[in-house]
Design a protein around this motif. Structure first.
Motif, short mmCIF file in Angstrom:
data_model
loop_
_atom_site.label_atom_id
_atom_site.label_comp_id
_atom_site.label_asym_id
_atom_site.label_seq_id
_atom_site.Cartn_x
_atom_site.Cartn_y
_atom_site.Cartn_z
N ILE A 52 0.72 -1.16 0.09
CA ILE A 52 -0.02 0.00 -0.09
C ILE A 52 0.84 1.18 0.11
N ILE A 53 1.83 1.25 0.80
CA ILE A 53 2.84 2.50 0.81
C ILE A 53 3.47 2.75 -0.26
N ILE A 72 -8.80 6.82 -1.27
CA ILE A 72 -8.32 5.30 -1.88
C ILE A 72 -7.71 4.66 -0.46
N TYR A 73 -7.20 5.23 0.40
CA TYR A 73 -6.26 4.60 1.47
C TYR A 73 -7.55 4.13 2.52
N MET A 74 -8.49 4.72 2.60
CA MET A 74 -9.56 4.38 3.68
C MET A 74 -10.33 3.00 2.86
N GLY A 75 -10.44 2.96 1.54
CA GLY A 75 -11.22 1.89 0.90
C GLY A 75 -9.97 0.63 1.13
N LEU A 76 -8.75 0.98 1.00
CA LEU A 76 -7.75 -0.16 0.90
C LEU A 76 -7.76 -0.49 2.25
N VAL A 78 -10.12 -0.85 4.53
CA VAL A 78 -11.24 -1.60 4.62
C VAL A 78 -11.26 -3.14 3.83
N PHE A 79 -10.70 -2.80 2.71
CA PHE A 79 -10.45 -4.00 2.05
C PHE A 79 -9.24 -5.10 2.69
N LYS A 80 -8.26 -4.30 3.27
CA LYS A 80 -7.30 -5.08 4.10
C LYS A 80 -7.85 -6.00 5.24
N LEU A 114 -0.84 -0.90 11.20
CA LEU A 114 -1.64 0.50 10.80
C LEU A 114 -0.93 1.55 11.32
N ILE A 115 -0.53 1.59 12.34
CA ILE A 115 0.41 2.75 12.82
C ILE A 115 1.36 3.24 11.95
N LEU A 116 2.30 2.29 11.23
CA LEU A 116 3.11 2.56 10.44
C LEU A 116 2.59 2.78 9.10
N GLU A 117 1.65 2.35 8.60
CA GLU A 117 0.74 2.82 7.40
C GLU A 117 0.52 4.29 7.52
#
Length: 128
Positions: A52-53, A72-76, A78-80, A114-117
């Motif tokens: 993702i990053i 896009i990040y929020m959608g990804l 949720v997908f993750k 999640l924190i790293l992302e």
């Protein structure tokens, strides 16, 4: 940009392996099947978060896509979470006699990555 991607890979590798080994040591010698599941969870989150990053780093160069990166990040995200739940649902909710503490410890990699992302996505979005 190549240096930045190498930096992401190094940071994710160091944080992932360090937290995995610390987590593994804190759990003790019980539940060998849980430790295998823990390793899979760390690998899943490390690979998915890193991809993702890297995709965000590459997509941030396109002016037409940049304003949409937050959505896009929020959608990804949720997908993750959906993919993680589908992959690990039988082990987390199954009929195995594992305490809630050990089942809950599978969620620690979610928080770590999640924190790293969020840190790296925020840096990418603030650059422009």
């Amino acid at each position: 940009m190549f240096k930045t991607i190498i930096l992401y890979i190094v940071v994710f590798t160091l944080v992932g392996t360090t937290s995995y080994f610390i987590h593994n040591q804190l759990l003790g010698t019980e539940h060998f099947e849980l430790k295998a599941l823990l390793k899979k969870a760390y690998l899943f989150h490390a690979i998915f978060s890193l991809s993702i990053i890297i995709a965000f780093q590459l997509a941030s160069n396109f002016d037409s896509v940049f304003p949409q990166l937050g959505f896009i990040y929020m959608g990804l995200l949720v997908f993750k979470i959906m993919v993680f739940t589908m992959m690990f649902y039988p082990q987390l909710v199954g009929d195995q006699m594992v305490s809630r503490f050990y089942r809950g410890s599978i969620l620690i990699p979610v928080a770590i990555f999640l924190i790293l992302e969020v840190v790296f996505v925020t840096k990418i979005l603030r650059r422009k």
